[in-house]
Design a protein around this motif. Structure first.
Motif, PDB file in Angstrom:
ATOM      1  N   GLN A 149       0.803  -1.224   0.000  1.00 16.53           N
ATOM      2  CA  GLN A 149       0.000   0.000   0.000  1.00 16.53           C
ATOM      3  C   GLN A 149       0.836   1.274   0.000  1.00 16.53           C
ATOM      4  N   ASN A 150       2.070   1.197   0.492  1.00 12.54           N
ATOM      5  CA  ASN A 150       2.839   2.419   0.729  1.00 12.54           C
ATOM      6  C   ASN A 150       4.036   2.612  -0.194  1.00 12.54           C
ATOM      7  N   PHE A 151       4.451   1.566  -0.896  1.00  9.74           N
ATOM      8  CA  PHE A 151       5.661   1.684  -1.700  1.00  9.74           C
ATOM      9  C   PHE A 151       5.397   1.265  -3.145  1.00  9.74           C
ATOM     10  N   ASN A 152       6.325   1.644  -4.011  1.00  6.10           N
ATOM     11  CA  ASN A 152       6.170   1.441  -5.455  1.00  6.10           C
ATOM     12  C   ASN A 152       6.617   0.020  -5.819  1.00  6.10           C
ATOM     13  N   VAL A 153       5.800  -0.970  -5.404  1.00  7.23           N
ATOM     14  CA  VAL A 153       6.156  -2.379  -5.605  1.00  7.23           C
ATOM     15  C   VAL A 153       5.178  -3.040  -6.571  1.00  7.23           C
ATOM     16  N   LEU A 154       5.662  -4.110  -7.186  1.00 11.35           N
ATOM     17  CA  LEU A 154       4.802  -4.947  -8.025  1.00 11.35           C
ATOM     18  C   LEU A 154       4.076  -5.929  -7.117  1.00 11.35           C
ATOM     19  N   GLU A 155       2.837  -5.632  -6.819  1.00 12.32           N
ATOM     20  CA  GLU A 155       2.081  -6.466  -5.891  1.00 12.32           C
ATOM     21  C   GLU A 155       1.969  -7.894  -6.429  1.00 12.32           C
ATOM     22  N   GLY A 156       2.259  -8.856  -5.571  1.00 15.05           N
ATOM     23  CA  GLY A 156       2.228 -10.256  -5.953  1.00 15.05           C
ATOM     24  C   GLY A 156       3.545 -10.786  -6.477  1.00 15.05           C
ATOM     25  N   GLN A 157       4.499  -9.880  -6.732  1.00 20.95           N
ATOM     26  CA  GLN A 157       5.826 -10.289  -7.217  1.00 20.95           C
ATOM     27  C   GLN A 157       6.800 -10.208  -6.050  1.00 20.95           C
ATOM     28  N   GLN A 158       6.775 -11.227  -5.199  1.00 18.11           N
ATOM     29  CA  GLN A 158       7.618 -11.217  -4.021  1.00 18.11           C
ATOM     30  C   GLN A 158       8.230 -12.589  -3.775  1.00 18.11           C
ATOM     31  N   SER A 159       9.440 -12.574  -3.233  1.00 14.88           N
ATOM     32  CA  SER A 159      10.139 -13.775  -2.815  1.00 14.88           C
ATOM     33  C   SER A 159      10.568 -13.588  -1.364  1.00 14.88           C
TER      34      SER A 159
END
Length: 280
Positions: free
Chosen positions: A134-144
């Motif tokens: 919600q707070n940072f410029n991340v690709l939601e769902g693209q996490q390891s």
């Protein structure tokens, strides 16, 4: 949920920052680190979560791992939370280095007096991940996810208990079978109660992998051959369980390396590259 920036330092073209917030899950203020590589200035990026080991706070990984160099090279954000609630002054929470403060084991405690606040599993899954999205410029769902020692245990169980949530998982010197080692037995007994109540297997990677039912998952286990705590870690138990259940596992022994951050810093670049490949 309001975030407060605690610190920010320019490094490798990006920014290593630390944030704090009031945690609903843990009932106390919590800190976590975020490294933003230079690529984060103009586009969304994937995220790697790092979980630290016994006695650590969010600072150890930030100051000792050298991961920022590789996050900048590959263009990934790295998020690293603290290892337990702090400042609660629960009787007994600071009596030992391997239990309580700095030793949350990434589980949800079910026994008093720990069950109200020692909920690191729910903190990461239900609070930290949404907070980052919600707070940072991340690709939601693209996490390891990756981690070290107790944090390696945490990375493994979070990936196994949430099939498909993380694109990849790796662990440095993880506590692979906590149900059978002194560190795990102590923590599980106090947080969860006696083993015969049947809860321990829910937080033990060697047991969880036996019933894993989800998308293909590969466990990358990195282990120093001269680790002074090797008798606590039992990587072979996990590898054997993976063989019997059809889950892919890679066990890399590193000749003469021990349990320290010198070891982690030597190979952290390989792990960041490994996750980058899975995230892209």
């Amino acid at each position: 949920m309001a975030l407060t920036e605690v610190s920010g330092n320019k490094t490798f073209g990006g920014w290593q920052k630390v944030f704090s917030h009031e945690s609903n899950q843990l009932g106390c203020p919590m800190k976590f680190g975020v490294y933003f590589p230079p690529q984060a200035e103009d586009r969304k990026l994937p995220v790697i979560y790092w979980l630290s080991g016994l006695t650590c706070s969010e600072a150890n990984f930030i100051e000792k791992s050298g991961a920022q160099r590789y996050a900048s090279q590959y263009g990934v954000i790295i998020v690293n939370p603290d290892t337990s609630p702090r400042g609660l002054n629960i009787p007994g929470d600071s009596d030992a280095w391997d239990f309580g403060v700095g030793a949350g084991f990434y589980l949800n405690a079910t026994r008093d007096p720990w069950k109200t606040n020692y909920r690191m599993y729910d903190y990461i899954i239900s609070e930290l991940l949404p907070l980052v999205n919600q707070n940072f410029n991340v690709l939601e769902g693209q996490q390891s996810i990756m981690g070290h020692s107790m944090g390696g245990h945490g990375a493994l169980i979070l990936a196994l208990k949430n099939p498909g949530l993380f694109k990849s998982v790796s662990a440095f010197a993880p506590i692979c079978n906590p149900s059978v080692c002194p560190w795990g037995i102590k923590a599980f007994t106090k947080y969860l109660g006696p083993q015969d109540e049947g809860q321990w297997s829910q937080w033990d990677a060697t047991e969880l992998v036996k019933t894993y039912n989800g998308p293909p998952l590969e466990l990358l286990i990195d282990q120093g051959s001269s680790d002074q705590f090797l008798s606590q870690l039992n990587p072979e138990n996990l590898v054997e369980a993976c063989k019997s259940s059809g889950v892919a596992a890679i066990l890399k022994y590193r000749d003469s390396y021990n349990h320290s951050y010198y070891y982690v810093a030597t190979f952290i670049g390989e792990h960041v590259e490994y996750h980058f490949r899975h995230l892209n």
